[in-house]
Design a protein around this motif. Structure first.
Motif, PDB file in Angstrom:
ATOM      1  N   LEU A  54       7.324  17.751   3.409  1.00 27.81           N
ATOM      2  CA  LEU A  54       5.990  17.551   3.974  1.00 27.81           C
ATOM      3  C   LEU A  54       5.596  18.648   4.963  1.00 27.81           C
ATOM      4  O   LEU A  54       4.453  18.711   5.392  1.00 27.81           O
ATOM      5  CB  LEU A  54       5.916  16.204   4.690  1.00 27.81           C
ATOM      6  CG  LEU A  54       6.218  14.952   3.871  1.00 27.81           C
ATOM      7  CD1 LEU A  54       5.845  13.713   4.660  1.00 27.81           C
ATOM      8  CD2 LEU A  54       5.489  14.979   2.534  1.00 27.81           C
ATOM      9  N   LEU A  55       6.537  19.501   5.335  1.00 29.85           N
ATOM     10  CA  LEU A  55       6.214  20.499   6.364  1.00 29.85           C
ATOM     11  C   LEU A  55       5.378  21.654   5.821  1.00 29.85           C
ATOM     12  O   LEU A  55       4.560  22.227   6.527  1.00 29.85           O
ATOM     13  CB  LEU A  55       7.495  21.036   7.015  1.00 29.85           C
ATOM     14  CG  LEU A  55       8.162  20.069   7.988  1.00 29.85           C
ATOM     15  CD1 LEU A  55       9.498  20.623   8.450  1.00 29.85           C
ATOM     16  CD2 LEU A  55       7.261  19.791   9.199  1.00 29.85           C
ATOM     17  N   ARG A  56       5.620  22.038   4.607  1.00 30.02           N
ATOM     18  CA  ARG A  56       4.785  23.078   4.020  1.00 30.02           C
ATOM     19  C   ARG A  56       4.464  22.713   2.588  1.00 30.02           C
ATOM     20  O   ARG A  56       4.912  23.318   1.637  1.00 30.02           O
ATOM     21  CB  ARG A  56       5.451  24.459   4.120  1.00 30.02           C
ATOM     22  CG  ARG A  56       4.525  25.614   3.724  1.00 30.02           C
ATOM     23  CD  ARG A  56       4.945  26.941   4.319  1.00 30.02           C
ATOM     24  NE  ARG A  56       4.868  26.932   5.747  1.00 30.02           N
ATOM     25  CZ  ARG A  56       3.731  27.108   6.454  1.00 30.02           C
ATOM     26  NH1 ARG A  56       2.592  27.307   5.835  1.00 30.02           N
ATOM     27  NH2 ARG A  56       3.745  27.076   7.758  1.00 30.02           N
ATOM     28  N   GLY A  57       3.677  21.654   2.471  1.00 29.77           N
ATOM     29  CA  GLY A  57       3.252  21.203   1.166  1.00 29.77           C
ATOM     30  C   GLY A  57       1.918  21.827   0.810  1.00 29.77           C
ATOM     31  O   GLY A  57       1.360  22.600   1.583  1.00 29.77           O
ATOM     32  N   ARG A  58       1.439  21.491  -0.363  1.00 26.67           N
ATOM     33  CA  ARG A  58       0.128  21.996  -0.766  1.00 26.67           C
ATOM     34  C   ARG A  58      -0.950  20.964  -0.445  1.00 26.67           C
ATOM     35  O   ARG A  58      -1.974  21.280   0.106  1.00 26.67           O
ATOM     36  CB  ARG A  58       0.131  22.346  -2.257  1.00 26.67           C
ATOM     37  CG  ARG A  58       1.065  23.541  -2.537  1.00 26.67           C
ATOM     38  CD  ARG A  58       0.772  24.172  -3.883  1.00 26.67           C
ATOM     39  NE  ARG A  58       1.127  23.294  -4.990  1.00 26.67           N
ATOM     40  CZ  ARG A  58       0.838  23.549  -6.253  1.00 26.67           C
ATOM     41  NH1 ARG A  58       0.175  24.651  -6.566  1.00 26.67           N
ATOM     42  NH2 ARG A  58       1.214  22.721  -7.204  1.00 26.67           N
TER      43      ARG A  58
ATOM     44  N   ALA B 211      15.816   8.366   1.840  1.00 30.69           N
ATOM     45  CA  ALA B 211      15.537   7.033   2.382  1.00 30.69           C
ATOM     46  C   ALA B 211      14.375   6.341   1.680  1.00 30.69           C
ATOM     47  O   ALA B 211      13.957   5.250   2.078  1.00 30.69           O
ATOM     48  CB  ALA B 211      15.264   7.138   3.880  1.00 30.69           C
ATOM     49  N   GLY B 212      13.837   6.977   0.637  1.00 29.93           N
ATOM     50  CA  GLY B 212      12.814   6.302  -0.173  1.00 29.93           C
ATOM     51  C   GLY B 212      11.409   6.340   0.408  1.00 29.93           C
ATOM     52  O   GLY B 212      10.597   5.471   0.102  1.00 29.93           O
ATOM     53  N   TYR B 213      11.114   7.349   1.203  1.00 28.88           N
ATOM     54  CA  TYR B 213       9.768   7.453   1.782  1.00 28.88           C
ATOM     55  C   TYR B 213       8.807   8.258   0.915  1.00 28.88           C
ATOM     56  O   TYR B 213       7.627   7.958   0.848  1.00 28.88           O
ATOM     57  CB  TYR B 213       9.828   8.120   3.167  1.00 28.88           C
ATOM     58  CG  TYR B 213      10.338   7.232   4.265  1.00 28.88           C
ATOM     59  CD1 TYR B 213      11.699   6.981   4.422  1.00 28.88           C
ATOM     60  CD2 TYR B 213       9.463   6.629   5.166  1.00 28.88           C
ATOM     61  CE1 TYR B 213      12.175   6.159   5.421  1.00 28.88           C
ATOM     62  CE2 TYR B 213       9.923   5.805   6.179  1.00 28.88           C
ATOM     63  CZ  TYR B 213      11.281   5.576   6.300  1.00 28.88           C
ATOM     64  OH  TYR B 213      11.740   4.754   7.294  1.00 28.88           O
ATOM     65  N   ILE B 214       9.320   9.311   0.305  1.00 28.34           N
ATOM     66  CA  ILE B 214       8.450  10.186  -0.487  1.00 28.34           C
ATOM     67  C   ILE B 214       9.118  10.536  -1.810  1.00 28.34           C
ATOM     68  O   ILE B 214      10.332  10.471  -1.944  1.00 28.34           O
ATOM     69  CB  ILE B 214       8.109  11.512   0.253  1.00 28.34           C
ATOM     70  CG1 ILE B 214       9.392  12.307   0.594  1.00 28.34           C
ATOM     71  CG2 ILE B 214       7.314  11.231   1.521  1.00 28.34           C
ATOM     72  CD1 ILE B 214       9.119  13.698   1.166  1.00 28.34           C
TER      73      ILE B 214
ATOM     74  N   SER C 216       5.114  20.613  -7.446  1.00 24.13           N
ATOM     75  CA  SER C 216       5.428  21.531  -6.348  1.00 24.13           C
ATOM     76  C   SER C 216       4.476  21.374  -5.149  1.00 24.13           C
ATOM     77  O   SER C 216       3.271  21.562  -5.263  1.00 24.13           O
ATOM     78  CB  SER C 216       5.345  22.962  -6.883  1.00 24.13           C
ATOM     79  OG  SER C 216       5.505  23.874  -5.822  1.00 24.13           O
ATOM     80  N   GLY C 217       5.057  20.983  -4.009  1.00 27.26           N
ATOM     81  CA  GLY C 217       4.262  20.879  -2.790  1.00 27.26           C
ATOM     82  C   GLY C 217       3.316  19.699  -2.736  1.00 27.26           C
ATOM     83  O   GLY C 217       2.444  19.637  -1.867  1.00 27.26           O
ATOM     84  N   VAL C 218       3.468  18.767  -3.663  1.00 21.36           N
ATOM     85  CA  VAL C 218       2.580  17.594  -3.709  1.00 21.36           C
ATOM     86  C   VAL C 218       3.458  16.342  -3.791  1.00 21.36           C
ATOM     87  O   VAL C 218       4.277  16.221  -4.698  1.00 21.36           O
ATOM     88  CB  VAL C 218       1.628  17.666  -4.924  1.00 21.36           C
ATOM     89  CG1 VAL C 218       0.716  16.456  -4.973  1.00 21.36           C
ATOM     90  CG2 VAL C 218       0.806  18.961  -4.894  1.00 21.36           C
ATOM     91  N   TYR C 219       3.285  15.433  -2.861  1.00 22.97           N
ATOM     92  CA  TYR C 219       4.172  14.276  -2.735  1.00 22.97           C
ATOM     93  C   TYR C 219       3.446  12.943  -2.830  1.00 22.97           C
ATOM     94  O   TYR C 219       2.332  12.795  -2.342  1.00 22.97           O
ATOM     95  CB  TYR C 219       4.910  14.332  -1.387  1.00 22.97           C
ATOM     96  CG  TYR C 219       5.931  15.432  -1.382  1.00 22.97           C
ATOM     97  CD1 TYR C 219       7.238  15.197  -1.796  1.00 22.97           C
ATOM     98  CD2 TYR C 219       5.565  16.728  -1.049  1.00 22.97           C
ATOM     99  CE1 TYR C 219       8.164  16.220  -1.849  1.00 22.97           C
ATOM    100  CE2 TYR C 219       6.490  17.765  -1.100  1.00 22.97           C
ATOM    101  CZ  TYR C 219       7.783  17.504  -1.504  1.00 22.97           C
ATOM    102  OH  TYR C 219       8.697  18.507  -1.579  1.00 22.97           O
TER     103      TYR C 219
ATOM    104  N   GLU D 236       0.823  -1.205   0.000  1.00 23.55           N
ATOM    105  CA  GLU D 236       0.000   0.000   0.000  1.00 23.55           C
ATOM    106  C   GLU D 236       0.864   1.265   0.000  1.00 23.55           C
ATOM    107  O   GLU D 236       1.902   1.331   0.666  1.00 23.55           O
ATOM    108  CB  GLU D 236      -0.914   0.006   1.237  1.00 23.55           C
ATOM    109  CG  GLU D 236      -1.953   1.121   1.182  1.00 23.55           C
ATOM    110  CD  GLU D 236      -2.977   1.047   2.317  1.00 23.55           C
ATOM    111  OE1 GLU D 236      -2.864   0.163   3.180  1.00 23.55           O
ATOM    112  OE2 GLU D 236      -3.888   1.894   2.325  1.00 23.55           O
ATOM    113  N   LEU D 237       0.399   2.259  -0.730  1.00 26.70           N
ATOM    114  CA  LEU D 237       1.005   3.590  -0.694  1.00 26.70           C
ATOM    115  C   LEU D 237      -0.117   4.602  -0.834  1.00 26.70           C
ATOM    116  O   LEU D 237      -1.291   4.236  -0.800  1.00 26.70           O
ATOM    117  CB  LEU D 237       2.062   3.755  -1.799  1.00 26.70           C
ATOM    118  CG  LEU D 237       1.788   3.276  -3.212  1.00 26.70           C
ATOM    119  CD1 LEU D 237       0.576   3.922  -3.840  1.00 26.70           C
ATOM    120  CD2 LEU D 237       2.979   3.566  -4.115  1.00 26.70           C
ATOM    121  N   LEU D 238       0.220   5.857  -0.956  1.00 26.75           N
ATOM    122  CA  LEU D 238      -0.824   6.859  -1.185  1.00 26.75           C
ATOM    123  C   LEU D 238      -0.314   7.903  -2.167  1.00 26.75           C
ATOM    124  O   LEU D 238       0.725   8.519  -1.950  1.00 26.75           O
ATOM    125  CB  LEU D 238      -1.254   7.535   0.124  1.00 26.75           C
ATOM    126  CG  LEU D 238      -2.415   8.530  -0.032  1.00 26.75           C
ATOM    127  CD1 LEU D 238      -3.701   7.838  -0.448  1.00 26.75           C
ATOM    128  CD2 LEU D 238      -2.639   9.324   1.256  1.00 26.75           C
TER     129      LEU D 238
END
Lengths: 643, 643
Positions: B162-166, B42-45, B50-53, A81-83
């Motif tokens: 992720l701290l100031r994303g859209r 580390a492959g998390y995001i 821009s601002g969308v992960y 799962e991811l998002l």
């Protein structure tokens, strides 16, 4: 007397008085289908705007349960799962080529910097970009990635509540393989997981062949909840004798032969143009000419992606629009209006009008590019009747020119009419012209040849009773609600998006992809369509918002309240999700709400407690049994332990 | 040797080779803060736009864990979960009045029928409409409803990952009460739940007073993760002696007295206009006039919601822009450009220019409506220096006219200068004019009176060392990352939206509302900011994607593999989430990845297995211990059982 147990926190909300739910006395006036009516009236959903719903706490509990079942089975099947985001950039959709073709269902927007984006209706582009970034070696394959997420499709006419909304919750999975065999294995793996998922949700589904639609790919299947309610938007053709089942947009069949052994006689042996005044429909034409519709080549005018398409099909059959659209390679189809037909073909000598249109000479006409697509049923037709783009006239005794059909004029197929009633096998022949005097003024057309269109393919809507393409037995039809679908995408996305991995030989190869969707909110609605009666919903236990309700008939009766509390706490202790109806309402109101909301088990604590009994009601059957309180609790606990 | 256990389904993905993760060798070049750098590498995001992960599987596991902690504590606190849509109709935002004022962060769009909608940045409007539809009686109150959902805010400059994303994931709760006391009780209940939530997530947070911002309401607090990294976007002022703590946008302080006992002598006793060439900054003006900045009324020009606002503050203090914006009642603030100042005030005799602006005569000028707002620090000032909208000139010895300050001209406060160095308490007096010859050409202004602005309020930025408003001890400052906030909304939404219930007397009353947010994705990023070292992330156990990793140093060593498999299966059997690194990679690569990804426990099976030992590493401390395999497993199992 109030509850003497000191409820706190989450236990507090198990009191009916504190549960955020408001049932309505009436069904909502704008609801057309059962699930929409029930879910609004029972306080599960509220419309925010067209096709967009608030999922209130009861609904959310149902959705979470479905989500969890889906998640468990997807994880068990090896998917991860991811998002992915809801908002997507235009650029990726341009890479796949879908930015242009997706149509208005794709909700487009611009951010403050005027960058074009869209709300995700599906995530093939995004997942493909994730894969090409993260799956670079064959060692990492195969992989199946999925998410559970809200999607948005700007439906032109949202309806049916959660069944055809604009914002909805979906599980979408995407697989990446090295070979077609790998894809097929994962496809079967997903089909198996889906079967388990819907079974666990208490739904009886059929896996049927279907069209791939906007998602694309070659092979696809849908999981349909079979229903007799109005919510069944799809016709499903299936065979009782074998496993054949298909959505009408994909179903095929074998047809019985027609007109065999019938001889064409009299004037019909010669191609000619006859007067056919006011015959705007096939039925009128049949009546007028005293012929069966099987002898008519029907011509229909469609607009596909703003282009004009003539569809030819045998007069007794209907065009299946999705098949026609796919044959053309389009994305949007509708029948042309009378005005459009007139504008396209009603000039320069043609008097095109509904009922008299035909393909002859109509490749490019009046500035419109016109494509002609013929159904396979017309291929074998001979000496047929066809529109010739002249008002109140038809060509009769016409034949195909070109290909292997050239030179078949005047052969064996016959047209027979007898006193206005067609008897297919009667050999008596009568000339319409001589007998009815209706061919006055008809021009002679000794050739009567029409070029067979380049594209001859299956664009026919199957009908029940036609024969199974697998085993030849008659097909049956039923209605279904699509709750899941699986697609073999192949390289449809990986090739244009250059999404490749390095194979064992160090060569780049595009992924062979599959995708697999389940409508979470749709599944909840379909469950209601499949489980209800006139009093309300009958949730399957596994996806009910709560397993049980305890109803003290009178909250002022201390003994009733004591027993109700005991049962409630016993159930809680054993992990049951249970609500106690602590409201100071008439018993009838409480019973009605319990049935409407659809608690699978209802334990009613009333006067019979004097004999030591409660009433135990199973909502599925509405069966009521008197039993000891501890027995009632035991039944519920056993049932949830068996889930 | 490959794994000799026949892994299937979800177990399969616990193999490192099959886990969808790709670590990078370098930090991403566009990342400014630790959490952004670490989570990408580390492959998390992965950034979508821009601002969308994209939240990849490891990230999603972390987010789900935080979600579950939040859900458990919210449920335990008596709140009920629901789900509202992402897409919202304009109409509700018009009812609350926010459609116009929200600004460009509100992502607006139009559907195919040209209806205006927006992507939800927050859900006050929606929940208020749900409540007024469903909460009609006092019997149903109080209620607290919450959801966990993606939100969208079209930030002008998204940054910090992720701290100031859209697009980000948020838990938002909304409470409905009958009284202010009820609201305050629920506010305290939520504050307690938040404290538990962040503690369970392994985060050390401070609850600080804050501005209510676009959400509105009177009282609000933020939960801040205190950090020394660049990601701390907020200054937090706090007192070690008492519990005072506040965001800089809301902090207040007591100031030490200034200029007391200092006598104004010489020419400064008389209000006059003096030449002050090229003194564009307070520093330059102080240097030139040989005075302390505490004697200057500083004038700054801001643009708030496209209107011009002059802010007056004592020369040694800074304006806090949020406070100023709130004092004006605006939604968007920025300092005016030199060009704008010139355009507004640089004509008709004025030679306005940065450094020489003042409030005198500037209510409505040159077609611009100008509002003047003064900070409380200027209220008590006497015989001050102030800009008078003439280039290279300032008014000195000026005083406020009106109110209680009228008639204070020439009183006690003194301005002293000595050889260019100001000594506040020196009684020697020198006239600048006579001593430095700088007042040549100054016009005489015998009045020197300026009207005190109507609005005098606190618009000052607190500084460390100023005194605690509660206990008077010096305040300290630190930086924080906001992860949660709570607001007392009162009737801000219920009144304009006519969201009412019937009270005990059958009278309609608006709900008294509160709202409570937690940034789920932000909390994950803040956890990284608080737990990392140069090698990677050090996840708190409760929110780590996996609890442990088992690393066989050589996958070709049968004994190592056998032991690794044993440990892996033992951990699995006891409910641990564990990955086995089955990759045929060098040990160094595996160790680096394990540290970077941040597995809390690492069990390394290497050569020391000959002595019956494995290496057990705790990532938090990087402490390594040799122990028996079963002991290592036991430590992990005990730790997760204590979660």
């Amino acid at each position: 007397m109030t509850l003497d147990i000191n409820l706190k926190g989450e236990y507090e909300i198990m009191k009916m008085s504190k549960l955020f739910v408001q049932t309505l006395r009436e069904f909502p006036s704008d609801a057309e289908v059962i699930s929409h009516k029930m879910l609004v009236r029972a306080g599960y959903i509220r419309k925010l705007t067209s096709g967009v719903y608030n999922y209130l706490p009861l609904m959310w509990r149902v959705l979470k349960k479905i989500e969890n079942i889906v998640r468990e089975e997807m994880d068990a099947a090896g998917a991860q799962e991811l998002l992915m985001p809801f908002v997507q950039p235009k650029e990726l959709w341009e890479e796949s080529g879908r930015w242009e073709v997706y149509g208005k269902e794709l909700m487009r927007l611009r951010d403050r910097h005027n960058r074009e984006m869209c709300l995700g209706p599906t995530h093939e582009e995004i997942i493909t970009s994730i894969a090409r970034d993260g799956l670079k070696s064959y060692k990492q394959l195969p992989v199946n990635l999925y998410q559970i997420q809200s999607k948005f499709r700007d439906e032109v006419r949202p309806r049916f509540g959660l069944l055809r909304g604009r914002e909805f919750i979906m599980k979408d999975a995407y697989s990446f393989d090295m070979t077609q065999e790998g894809l097929e294995k994962e496809y079967a793996n997903m089909a198996q997981a889906y079967t388990k998922i819907f079974k666990r949700c208490g739904l009886n589904t059929k896996m049927v062949q279907s069209d791939s639609g906007a998602i694309g790919g070659s092979v696809s299947h849908e999981f349909m909840v079979i229903t007799d309610t109005d919510a069944g938007e799809n016709d499903v053709f299936y065979c009782d004798n074998c496993d054949y089942a298909a959505n009408s947009n994909h179903a095929v069949s074998k047809l019985p032969g027609v007109n065999e052994g019938v001889k064409l006689t009299g004037d019909w042996q010669t191609a000619q143009i006859v007067d056919t005044p006011n015959t705007h429909s096939i039925e009128e034409l049949c009546d007028f000419l005293k012929i069966p519709s099987t002898l008519i080549v029907k011509t229909l005018v469609y607009i596909i992606d703003k282009k004009s398409v003539l569809a030819l099909i045998r007069g007794d059959k209907q065009v299946e629009e999705t098949k026609l659209m796919n044959a053309f390679g389009g994305n949007d189809i509708r029948i042309a209006t009378a005005g459009e037909i007139e504008e396209m073909m009603g000039v320069n000598g043609f008097e095109a009008e509904k009922g008299f249109i035909g393909p002859k000479g109509l490749k490019e006409y009046n500035g419109y590019e016109i494509t002609v697509i013929a159904d396979e049923t017309v291929k074998e037709m001979k000496n047929f009747v066809i529109g010739i783009n002249q008002k109140d006239k038809h060509g009769v005794g016409y034949n195909w020119q070109g290909g292997k059909y050239l030179g078949l004029v005047g052969e064996t197929t016959s047209l027979t009419s007898q006193g206005g009633k067609y008897l297919g096998l009667v050999s008596e022949t009568t000339s319409l012209t001589s007998q009815e005097g209706r061919c006055n003024g008809a021009e002679s057309d000794t050739k009567g040849l029409i070029e067979l269109p380049e594209t001859v393919t299956d664009i026919r809507l199957v009908e029940a009773g036609e024969f199974c393409p697998q085993c030849g037995k008659p097909l049956k039809v039923t209605r279904g609600i699509e709750v899941g679908n699986i697609f073999q995408l192949g390289t449809k996305y990986s090739k244009p998006m250059n999404a490749v991995y390095l194979d064992q030989n160090g060569k780049t190869q595009p992924y062979i992809m599959g995708c697999y969707g389940i409508g979470i909110s749709r599944t909840a609605a379909a469950a209601v369509e499949a489980h209800y009666d006139e009093h309300g919903i009958k949730w399957p236990l596994a996806i009910a918002p709560y397993h049980a309700i305890v109803i003290p008939v009178s909250t002022k009766d201390e003994e009733q309240m004591r027993v109700a509390n005991d049962i409630y706490l016993t159930l809680k202790k054993h992990g049951a999700e249970v609500v106690i109806d602590d409201r100071d309402e008439r018993a009838g109101v409480k019973f009605k709400d319990a049935d409407l909301i659809g608690f699978p088990y209802q334990i009613i604590v009333g006067k019979s407690i004097a004999e030591g009994n409660v009433e135990f009601k199973i909502r599925e059957t509405d069966e009521k049994t008197a039993m000891k309180p501890e027995e009632a609790a035991e039944v519920v606990i056993t049932a949830i332990n068996n889930l």
